[in-house]
Scaffold this motif. Structure first.
Motif, PDB file in Angstrom:
ATOM      1  N   ASN A 187      -6.736  -4.020  -2.087  1.00 22.25           N
ATOM      2  CA  ASN A 187      -6.247  -5.163  -2.861  1.00 22.25           C
ATOM      3  C   ASN A 187      -6.323  -4.971  -4.385  1.00 22.25           C
ATOM      4  O   ASN A 187      -6.289  -5.932  -5.145  1.00 22.25           O
ATOM      5  CB  ASN A 187      -6.970  -6.448  -2.444  1.00 22.25           C
ATOM      6  CG  ASN A 187      -6.023  -7.611  -2.339  1.00 22.25           C
ATOM      7  OD1 ASN A 187      -4.821  -7.434  -2.148  1.00 22.25           O
ATOM      8  ND2 ASN A 187      -6.543  -8.809  -2.475  1.00 22.25           N
TER       9      ASN A 187
ATOM     10  N   THR B 270       0.855  -1.193   0.000  1.00 23.38           N
ATOM     11  CA  THR B 270       0.000   0.000   0.000  1.00 23.38           C
ATOM     12  C   THR B 270       0.893   1.246   0.000  1.00 23.38           C
ATOM     13  O   THR B 270       2.118   1.156   0.151  1.00 23.38           O
ATOM     14  CB  THR B 270      -0.886   0.027   1.244  1.00 23.38           C
ATOM     15  OG1 THR B 270      -0.037   0.147   2.399  1.00 23.38           O
ATOM     16  CG2 THR B 270      -1.756  -1.220   1.353  1.00 23.38           C
ATOM     17  N   ARG B 271       0.288   2.397  -0.115  1.00 21.67           N
ATOM     18  CA  ARG B 271       1.014   3.674  -0.026  1.00 21.67           C
ATOM     19  C   ARG B 271       1.726   3.747   1.329  1.00 21.67           C
ATOM     20  O   ARG B 271       2.882   4.169   1.418  1.00 21.67           O
ATOM     21  CB  ARG B 271       0.030   4.832  -0.226  1.00 21.67           C
ATOM     22  CG  ARG B 271       0.481   6.194   0.240  1.00 21.67           C
ATOM     23  CD  ARG B 271       1.670   6.796  -0.384  1.00 21.67           C
ATOM     24  NE  ARG B 271       1.641   6.945  -1.813  1.00 21.67           N
ATOM     25  CZ  ARG B 271       2.740   7.235  -2.509  1.00 21.67           C
ATOM     26  NH1 ARG B 271       3.894   7.382  -1.899  1.00 21.67           N
ATOM     27  NH2 ARG B 271       2.697   7.370  -3.792  1.00 21.67           N
TER      28      ARG B 271
ATOM     29  N   ASP C 274      -3.673   0.809  -7.407  1.00 17.95           N
ATOM     30  CA  ASP C 274      -4.241   2.148  -7.321  1.00 17.95           C
ATOM     31  C   ASP C 274      -3.249   3.235  -7.729  1.00 17.95           C
ATOM     32  O   ASP C 274      -3.626   4.252  -8.284  1.00 17.95           O
ATOM     33  CB  ASP C 274      -4.717   2.387  -5.883  1.00 17.95           C
ATOM     34  CG  ASP C 274      -5.356   3.726  -5.683  1.00 17.95           C
ATOM     35  OD1 ASP C 274      -6.370   4.003  -6.363  1.00 17.95           O
ATOM     36  OD2 ASP C 274      -4.850   4.511  -4.852  1.00 17.95           O
TER      37      ASP C 274
ATOM     38  N   LEU D  90       1.215   0.185  -6.192  1.00 19.64           N
ATOM     39  CA  LEU D  90       0.714   0.326  -4.836  1.00 19.64           C
ATOM     40  C   LEU D  90      -0.777   0.043  -4.837  1.00 19.64           C
ATOM     41  O   LEU D  90      -1.493   0.478  -5.746  1.00 19.64           O
ATOM     42  CB  LEU D  90       0.999   1.726  -4.305  1.00 19.64           C
ATOM     43  CG  LEU D  90       2.484   2.139  -4.343  1.00 19.64           C
ATOM     44  CD1 LEU D  90       2.653   3.562  -3.861  1.00 19.64           C
ATOM     45  CD2 LEU D  90       3.345   1.172  -3.551  1.00 19.64           C
ATOM     46  N   TYR D  91      -1.211  -0.685  -3.838  1.00 21.83           N
ATOM     47  CA  TYR D  91      -2.580  -1.196  -3.801  1.00 21.83           C
ATOM     48  C   TYR D  91      -3.437  -0.471  -2.776  1.00 21.83           C
ATOM     49  O   TYR D  91      -2.948  -0.009  -1.743  1.00 21.83           O
ATOM     50  CB  TYR D  91      -2.562  -2.695  -3.468  1.00 21.83           C
ATOM     51  CG  TYR D  91      -1.995  -3.525  -4.592  1.00 21.83           C
ATOM     52  CD1 TYR D  91      -2.833  -4.258  -5.419  1.00 21.83           C
ATOM     53  CD2 TYR D  91      -0.627  -3.566  -4.848  1.00 21.83           C
ATOM     54  CE1 TYR D  91      -2.327  -5.010  -6.469  1.00 21.83           C
ATOM     55  CE2 TYR D  91      -0.117  -4.316  -5.891  1.00 21.83           C
ATOM     56  CZ  TYR D  91      -0.971  -5.035  -6.691  1.00 21.83           C
ATOM     57  OH  TYR D  91      -0.476  -5.775  -7.729  1.00 21.83           O
ATOM     58  N   ARG D  92      -4.707  -0.401  -3.087  1.00 13.86           N
ATOM     59  CA  ARG D  92      -5.727   0.065  -2.153  1.00 13.86           C
ATOM     60  C   ARG D  92      -6.877  -0.934  -2.260  1.00 13.86           C
ATOM     61  O   ARG D  92      -7.344  -1.202  -3.370  1.00 13.86           O
ATOM     62  CB  ARG D  92      -6.223   1.462  -2.495  1.00 13.86           C
ATOM     63  CG  ARG D  92      -7.286   1.954  -1.509  1.00 13.86           C
ATOM     64  CD  ARG D  92      -7.788   3.308  -1.862  1.00 13.86           C
ATOM     65  NE  ARG D  92      -6.647   4.231  -1.794  1.00 13.86           N
ATOM     66  CZ  ARG D  92      -6.741   5.533  -1.893  1.00 13.86           C
ATOM     67  NH1 ARG D  92      -7.902   6.091  -2.087  1.00 13.86           N
ATOM     68  NH2 ARG D  92      -5.678   6.279  -1.841  1.00 13.86           N
TER      69      ARG D  92
END
Length: 139
Positions: A126, A96-97, A129, A122-124
């Motif tokens: 899952n 993630t961020r 994003d 980078l994920y948001r």
């Protein structure tokens, strides 16, 4: 930088933003013993300067392309972080961020040579994003 599924387009956007915001090393700013000159009006004009061609911009403007793996990488090309490196840096292959922010210092251990870059999705929730490019192109 927001990610829409197209890494090459994200790189182009990052390069455009960096140029537009002037967030790059400009060798003709009067600090390096060269005559001071205004910043160029276009990326083409920037790269027409032989000194810039030699010294680069110390920014994402020095990265011209992307590839899917570090094994395929070459100078001025950003490679996707491997799953193993992502696991080591972030504890996951879907960072993630916040994971990225916590690992900022460790990211520089990944870059072994000048002129090389990497990118990480980078994920948001899952889902990819954002995308971040990093590397070393100057001192």
């Amino acid at each position: 930088m927001p990610y829409n599924g197209d890494v090459a387009a994200a790189l182009a956007t990052a390069r455009e933003m960096t140029f537009r915001e002037g967030d790059f090393h400009w060798v003709h700013d009067g600090r390096w013993g060269l005559p001071e000159r205004p910043r160029p009006n276009s990326v083409a004009e920037l790269w027409a300067d032989p000194i810039v061609q030699e010294t680069g911009t110390h920014s994402v403007l020095d990265i011209w392309d992307v590839c899917g793996s570090a094994e395929d990488s070459e100078i001025a090309v950003a490679a996707l972080l491997t799953h193993q490196t992502s696991q080591r840096l972030f504890g996951t292959d879907r960072p993630t961020r916040d994971d990225y922010q916590r690992a900022l210092v460790a990211l520089w251990d990944v870059v072994e040579d000048r002129g090389f870059g990497y990118y990480v999705l980078l994920y948001r929730d899952n889902v990819p994003d954002e995308i971040s490019f990093f590397g070393v192109t100057g001192d």
